[in-house]
Structures are given as structure tokens and as C-alpha cells.
Write a protein that holds these residues in place. Structure first.
Motif, PDB file in Angstrom:
ATOM      1  N   ASP A  41     -29.333 -47.710  11.271  1.00  0.00           N
ATOM      2  CA  ASP A  41     -30.554 -48.465  11.531  1.00  0.00           C
ATOM      3  C   ASP A  41     -30.736 -49.601  10.534  1.00  0.00           C
ATOM      4  O   ASP A  41     -31.812 -50.197  10.457  1.00  0.00           O
ATOM      5  CB  ASP A  41     -31.775 -47.518  11.472  1.00  0.00           C
ATOM      6  N   GLU A  42     -29.698 -49.884   9.763  1.00  0.00           N
ATOM      7  CA  GLU A  42     -29.790 -50.947   8.772  1.00  0.00           C
ATOM      8  C   GLU A  42     -29.795 -52.321   9.443  1.00  0.00           C
ATOM      9  O   GLU A  42     -29.295 -52.495  10.554  1.00  0.00           O
ATOM     10  CB  GLU A  42     -28.616 -50.847   7.802  1.00  0.00           C
ATOM     11  N   LYS A  43     -30.341 -53.300   8.732  1.00  0.00           N
ATOM     12  CA  LYS A  43     -30.399 -54.669   9.251  1.00  0.00           C
ATOM     13  C   LYS A  43     -29.003 -55.255   9.409  1.00  0.00           C
ATOM     14  O   LYS A  43     -28.708 -55.915  10.406  1.00  0.00           O
ATOM     15  CB  LYS A  43     -31.237 -55.535   8.308  1.00  0.00           C
ATOM     16  N   ASN A  44     -28.155 -55.021   8.431  1.00  0.00           N
ATOM     17  CA  ASN A  44     -26.765 -55.478   8.469  1.00  0.00           C
ATOM     18  C   ASN A  44     -25.855 -54.274   8.260  1.00  0.00           C
ATOM     19  O   ASN A  44     -26.200 -53.365   7.504  1.00  0.00           O
ATOM     20  CB  ASN A  44     -26.506 -56.518   7.383  1.00  0.00           C
ATOM     21  N   GLN A  45     -24.733 -54.275   8.908  1.00  0.00           N
ATOM     22  CA  GLN A  45     -23.839 -53.130   8.803  1.00  0.00           C
ATOM     23  C   GLN A  45     -22.389 -53.572   8.896  1.00  0.00           C
ATOM     24  O   GLN A  45     -22.043 -54.481   9.659  1.00  0.00           O
ATOM     25  CB  GLN A  45     -24.127 -52.116   9.903  1.00  0.00           C
ATOM     26  N   GLU A  46     -21.547 -52.917   8.144  1.00  0.00           N
ATOM     27  CA  GLU A  46     -20.117 -53.181   8.174  1.00  0.00           C
ATOM     28  C   GLU A  46     -19.412 -51.972   8.780  1.00  0.00           C
ATOM     29  O   GLU A  46     -19.630 -50.832   8.365  1.00  0.00           O
ATOM     30  CB  GLU A  46     -19.616 -53.430   6.752  1.00  0.00           C
ATOM     31  N   ILE A  47     -18.563 -52.214   9.764  1.00  0.00           N
ATOM     32  CA  ILE A  47     -17.848 -51.128  10.424  1.00  0.00           C
ATOM     33  C   ILE A  47     -16.368 -51.477  10.540  1.00  0.00           C
ATOM     34  O   ILE A  47     -15.988 -52.653  10.487  1.00  0.00           O
ATOM     35  CB  ILE A  47     -18.409 -50.832  11.834  1.00  0.00           C
ATOM     36  N   THR A  53     -12.295 -54.989  10.529  1.00  0.00           N
ATOM     37  CA  THR A  53     -13.608 -54.870   9.917  1.00  0.00           C
ATOM     38  C   THR A  53     -14.560 -55.899  10.512  1.00  0.00           C
ATOM     39  O   THR A  53     -14.236 -57.089  10.585  1.00  0.00           O
ATOM     40  CB  THR A  53     -13.517 -55.079   8.392  1.00  0.00           C
ATOM     41  N   LEU A  54     -15.717 -55.414  10.936  1.00  0.00           N
ATOM     42  CA  LEU A  54     -16.737 -56.299  11.493  1.00  0.00           C
ATOM     43  C   LEU A  54     -18.002 -56.184  10.646  1.00  0.00           C
ATOM     44  O   LEU A  54     -18.389 -55.087  10.248  1.00  0.00           O
ATOM     45  CB  LEU A  54     -17.093 -55.920  12.933  1.00  0.00           C
ATOM     46  N   THR A  55     -18.631 -57.312  10.418  1.00  0.00           N
ATOM     47  CA  THR A  55     -19.932 -57.321   9.773  1.00  0.00           C
ATOM     48  C   THR A  55     -20.967 -57.644  10.839  1.00  0.00           C
ATOM     49  O   THR A  55     -20.992 -58.757  11.379  1.00  0.00           O
ATOM     50  CB  THR A  55     -19.985 -58.371   8.652  1.00  0.00           C
ATOM     51  N   LEU A  56     -21.777 -56.665  11.174  1.00  0.00           N
ATOM     52  CA  LEU A  56     -22.824 -56.837  12.178  1.00  0.00           C
ATOM     53  C   LEU A  56     -24.101 -57.249  11.461  1.00  0.00           C
ATOM     54  O   LEU A  56     -24.529 -56.586  10.521  1.00  0.00           O
ATOM     55  CB  LEU A  56     -23.021 -55.539  12.959  1.00  0.00           C
ATOM     56  N   THR A  57     -24.708 -58.319  11.910  1.00  0.00           N
ATOM     57  CA  THR A  57     -25.830 -58.903  11.177  1.00  0.00           C
ATOM     58  C   THR A  57     -27.115 -58.958  12.009  1.00  0.00           C
ATOM     59  O   THR A  57     -27.073 -59.005  13.241  1.00  0.00           O
ATOM     60  CB  THR A  57     -25.486 -60.334  10.734  1.00  0.00           C
ATOM     61  N   ASN A  58     -28.234 -58.950  11.292  1.00  0.00           N
ATOM     62  CA  ASN A  58     -29.562 -59.125  11.908  1.00  0.00           C
ATOM     63  C   ASN A  58     -29.793 -58.170  13.075  1.00  0.00           C
ATOM     64  O   ASN A  58     -30.305 -58.552  14.131  1.00  0.00           O
ATOM     65  CB  ASN A  58     -29.747 -60.570  12.385  1.00  0.00           C
ATOM     66  N   LEU A  59     -29.415 -56.907  12.874  1.00  0.00           N
ATOM     67  CA  LEU A  59     -29.530 -55.931  13.960  1.00  0.00           C
ATOM     68  C   LEU A  59     -30.974 -55.623  14.332  1.00  0.00           C
ATOM     69  O   LEU A  59     -31.236 -55.080  15.407  1.00  0.00           O
ATOM     70  CB  LEU A  59     -28.803 -54.641  13.555  1.00  0.00           C
ATOM     71  N   ASP A  60     -31.899 -55.980  13.454  1.00  0.00           N
ATOM     72  CA  ASP A  60     -33.308 -55.728  13.735  1.00  0.00           C
ATOM     73  C   ASP A  60     -33.990 -56.896  14.439  1.00  0.00           C
ATOM     74  O   ASP A  60     -35.170 -56.828  14.778  1.00  0.00           O
ATOM     75  CB  ASP A  60     -34.061 -55.414  12.434  1.00  0.00           C
ATOM     76  N   LYS A  61     -33.260 -57.968  14.679  1.00  0.00           N
ATOM     77  CA  LYS A  61     -33.857 -59.136  15.319  1.00  0.00           C
ATOM     78  C   LYS A  61     -34.211 -58.822  16.768  1.00  0.00           C
ATOM     79  O   LYS A  61     -33.426 -58.228  17.504  1.00  0.00           O
ATOM     80  CB  LYS A  61     -32.891 -60.329  15.260  1.00  0.00           C
ATOM     81  N   ILE A  69     -36.732 -55.161  22.541  1.00  0.00           N
ATOM     82  CA  ILE A  69     -35.338 -54.734  22.472  1.00  0.00           C
ATOM     83  C   ILE A  69     -34.630 -55.601  21.436  1.00  0.00           C
ATOM     84  O   ILE A  69     -34.711 -56.835  21.480  1.00  0.00           O
ATOM     85  CB  ILE A  69     -34.660 -54.849  23.839  1.00  0.00           C
ATOM     86  N   THR A  70     -33.922 -54.963  20.519  1.00  0.00           N
ATOM     87  CA  THR A  70     -33.312 -55.678  19.404  1.00  0.00           C
ATOM     88  C   THR A  70     -31.841 -56.023  19.646  1.00  0.00           C
ATOM     89  O   THR A  70     -31.204 -55.518  20.577  1.00  0.00           O
ATOM     90  CB  THR A  70     -33.398 -54.839  18.124  1.00  0.00           C
ATOM     91  N   LYS A  71     -31.336 -56.839  18.776  1.00  0.00           N
ATOM     92  CA  LYS A  71     -29.910 -57.155  18.776  1.00  0.00           C
ATOM     93  C   LYS A  71     -29.093 -55.879  18.564  1.00  0.00           C
ATOM     94  O   LYS A  71     -28.042 -55.690  19.189  1.00  0.00           O
ATOM     95  CB  LYS A  71     -29.599 -58.168  17.684  1.00  0.00           C
ATOM     96  N   GLY A  72     -29.591 -54.998  17.715  1.00  0.00           N
ATOM     97  CA  GLY A  72     -28.912 -53.723  17.490  1.00  0.00           C
ATOM     98  C   GLY A  72     -28.842 -52.886  18.753  1.00  0.00           C
ATOM     99  O   GLY A  72     -27.817 -52.255  19.039  1.00  0.00           O
ATOM    100  N   ASN A  73     -29.921 -52.875  19.539  1.00  0.00           N
ATOM    101  CA  ASN A  73     -29.916 -52.163  20.815  1.00  0.00           C
ATOM    102  C   ASN A  73     -28.853 -52.735  21.744  1.00  0.00           C
ATOM    103  O   ASN A  73     -28.153 -51.990  22.444  1.00  0.00           O
ATOM    104  CB  ASN A  73     -31.279 -52.263  21.499  1.00  0.00           C
TER     105      ASN A  73
END
Length: 345
Positions: A41-47, A53-61, A69-73
Motif C-alpha cells: 500500500d506504499e506510495k512508491n514500490q520497487e518490485i 526491476t520496476l519502480t512503481l510510482t505514485n500508486l496513491d494517485k 480508483i487509484t493508479k495502484g488499483n
């Protein structure tokens, strides 16, 4: 203003690519085992996914303001739908339709990614017929590339009709049933079924899906046996015949002024570099609708675009995973079909 947004997004893409390259050397914090990635549920996440390796950003936007509905959703949806959508994306160059601030913000198409993507991302150099210039298209290869595109703000996935192995030979012919604002969806259904009836007469098996926007898409498998010109001419023949039977509600005129109030039977999607929303793709529309494959028995009055959305699509897909599978099958025998039409005439 639009150019400023594009320039800013190019800078952000370059920064993101640099971050990913740096982290690839250092290793990843989170590993993604199995079919579903573990997203926090973090705003930014690395997987780490597919050894990348991907850096997923602004998941709460917030991407869909009304529905919250958010970018993370959105990324979670594509993570879980990857096995179903990838057969229609794999090895296909993509037109990136980017919504960095969700459906309420400005958007732009990006076809030429140049060197703005990480080294592990596959690209394809192709000369555009429209302007004669070469463009470096991003190519979808696996779930990692799918989530990378989603992280860029690509709410919808827009693949070519052909793969890089045979770039000038589409795997399918597509008819886009595109209504005017005054048309009802029941009229779209009427047109779709008229096309189905005609294809049945030709003994052509076709597959349909909601567009996720306002219309429907009908796919005819070609198995990369024909050129784009052949695919386009076949589609034109089909829609011309159907339009003559439904002149009051349908048109093959591309000009909006000439087809006002009528459903556009678009056969021009069957050209190089043209793209259309993939099966199971989300759409940047209210309700977070999904372009959903259907059984023909489901194409009847009462069907609504809102029937398939980010909340219920995965359950539907898991229950009905093979509806669209035939699109990637052996393909039609176009010469045999055309010979049969000539005999009837």
C-alpha cells in the motif's frame, strides 16, 4: 500546453529509466513470486518481475476521481489480468496512450519511445507510412513490460494488429462499431448482430467484445496470412454490405459531418500502426470500464458497457478465459470466401 506536458513526461520517463537501471545493478527489495505480484500500500514500490526491476510510482494517485480508483488499483488489475491479456499484447508494438494524472487530466499518445526506456525493454524500429519517419515503438513481451506501461499512466493497452515477426501481416481483421452520441447501445448491438449474420452466411467465425467506451469490436482471425491492404479491403466489403442493409442507423463515412447521428462502421483500423484497445484492457472512461470479450449469445438488448469494470472483470475473465482464444487461431481462407461471394453474385 500539450507540448509542455509531453516534454515534462519525457523528462520523467528518462529519470524513471535511470532509476530502474541503477536498481537493476543493486538488486531488488521485493520479489514477485507466482502468478500475482505482491504490491504493498506504499506510495512508491520497487518490485522484481521476470528478472527485471520496476519502480512503481505514485500508486496513491487518483485516476478515476468519481470512483476514487487509484493508479495502484489499476496496476493491481493488470497484474492479475496479465495471463489473459498478454496473448494479445506479446510481441506487438504499442501506441502508448498516457494519462499521467488520471482520466481527468491531460493525456497524450507516445509512439516513439526512443531510448527513454530501460535496457531490458524491447523496442522495434519501424517506418511510419504517414510521415515517412522511423519510430522506435515499445514492444510488449511479458508481465513486466505490461506493468511498466501501466506505471507510465497507460490506462488502456493499444497493440498493433500484427507482431514484430510479421509486421506487415495482421493476425486479425477488426471492425470498430463506433456510435454517434445520439445512438443507443441497443443500436450498436443491432449493427453487431447484422455483421454476425452476414459473416455466418460467409461461414466466417468472428469474435466480439465491448470496446469499453461506447461501441463494440468484431475480430476475424487472419493468422498473419494476408497483408494489411487485404485485411482493410475485406473489412470494407463487409461493412459496405451491412451498411446498405441498415442505412438509417449506420454509415461508412469517416467525416463526422457526413455521418452525423449514425453509427460509424470503421474498417480503417486495418492499417499499419493503427491500434485498438486490447481484449481485457481498461479504458480511461467513467466507471473504469473494461473491453470485455463476449459470447455472441450475450450480444442482445439490455447489454451495457458498465456491465464490465475494474471491480468485476477479473471474476468474469477467470470464469470465461477462452472466449477470444480463436482470434489467434488458424485464420480464415480469404480466397475461398471471396470465391464463394463471386459465385453467389
Amino acid at each position: 500546453k500539450k507540448r509542455a506536458v509531453q516534454k515534462r513526461m519525457k523528462v520523467e520517463s528518462a529519470k524513471a529509466a535511470s532509476m530502474v537501471k541503477a536498481r537493476e545493478k543493486k538488486g531488488s527489495k521485493n520479489t514477485a513470486p507466482g502468478a500475482e505480484t505482491i504490491l504493498s500500500d506504499e506510495k512508491n514500490q520497487e518490485i522484481t518481475l521476470n528478472k527485471h526491476t520496476l519502480t512503481l510510482t505514485n500508486l496513491d494517485k487518483i485516476y478515476w476521481p468519481k470512483e476514487k480508483i487509484t493508479k495502484g488499483n489499476m496496476i493491481r488489475y493488470y497484474d492479475q489480468a496479465a495471463d489473459f491479456i498478454m496473448p494479445y499484447l506479446k510481441d506487438r508494438p504499442q501506441s502508448l496512450n498516457r494519462y499521467p494524472n488520471g482520466i481527468g487530466g491531460e493525456s497524450f499518445y507516445q509512439k516513439n519511445v526512443g531510448n527513454q526506456v530501460p535496457d531490458w525493454m524491447k523496442t522495434y524500429r519501424y517506418k511510419s507510412e504517414s510521415d515517412g519517419k522511423y519510430k522506435q515503438f515499445l514492444v510488449a513481451t511479458d508481465k513486466a513490460s505490461l506493468l511498466y506501461m501501466a506505471n507510465l499512466g497507460c490506462i488502456e493497452m493499444n497493440p498493433w494488429n500484427s507482431r514484430i515477426q510479421k509486421p506487415d501481416n495482421p493476425d486479425w481483421c477488426v471492425i470498430d462499431i463506433d456510435p454517434d452520441k445520439t445512438n443507443t447501445f441497443n443500436q450498436v448491438i443491432e449493427v453487431a448482430m447484422k455483421i454476425k449474420t452476414y459473416l455466418d452466411q460467409l461461414k466466417v467465425t468472428a469474435y466480439c467484445k465491448t470496446s469499453g467506451s461506447t461501441g463494440m469490436h468484431i475480430y476475424i482471425p487472419l493468422a498473419a496470412k494476408y497483408t494489411y491492404d487485404q485485411s482493410r479491403m475485406f473489412a470494407e466489403m463487409l461493412v459496405t454490405t451491412v451498411q446498405q442493409e441498415l442505412p438509417a442507423i449506420s454509415s461508412i463515412e469517416r467525416s463526422l459531418s457526413k455521418r452525423k447521428g449514425k453509427i460509424y462502421l470503421d474498417f480503417l483500423q486495418n492499417r499499419q500502426i493503427q491500434t485498438i484497445a486490447a481484449p481485457y484492457s481498461l479504458r480511461p472512461k467513467p466507471g473504469a470500464t473494461v473491453s470485455m470479450p463476449l459470447h455472441w449469445e450475450e450480444v442482445k438488448p439490455g447489454l451495457k458497457m458498465s456491465d464490465f469494470n475494474i471491480h468485476n472483470a477479473l471474476n468474469r475473465i477467470r470464469q470465461e478465459p477462452d472466449i477470444f482464444k480463436g482470434v489467434l487461431g488458424p485464420g480464415i481462407n480469404l480466397n475461398k470466401i471471396l470465391s464463394g461471394i463471386e459465385k453467389k453474385q
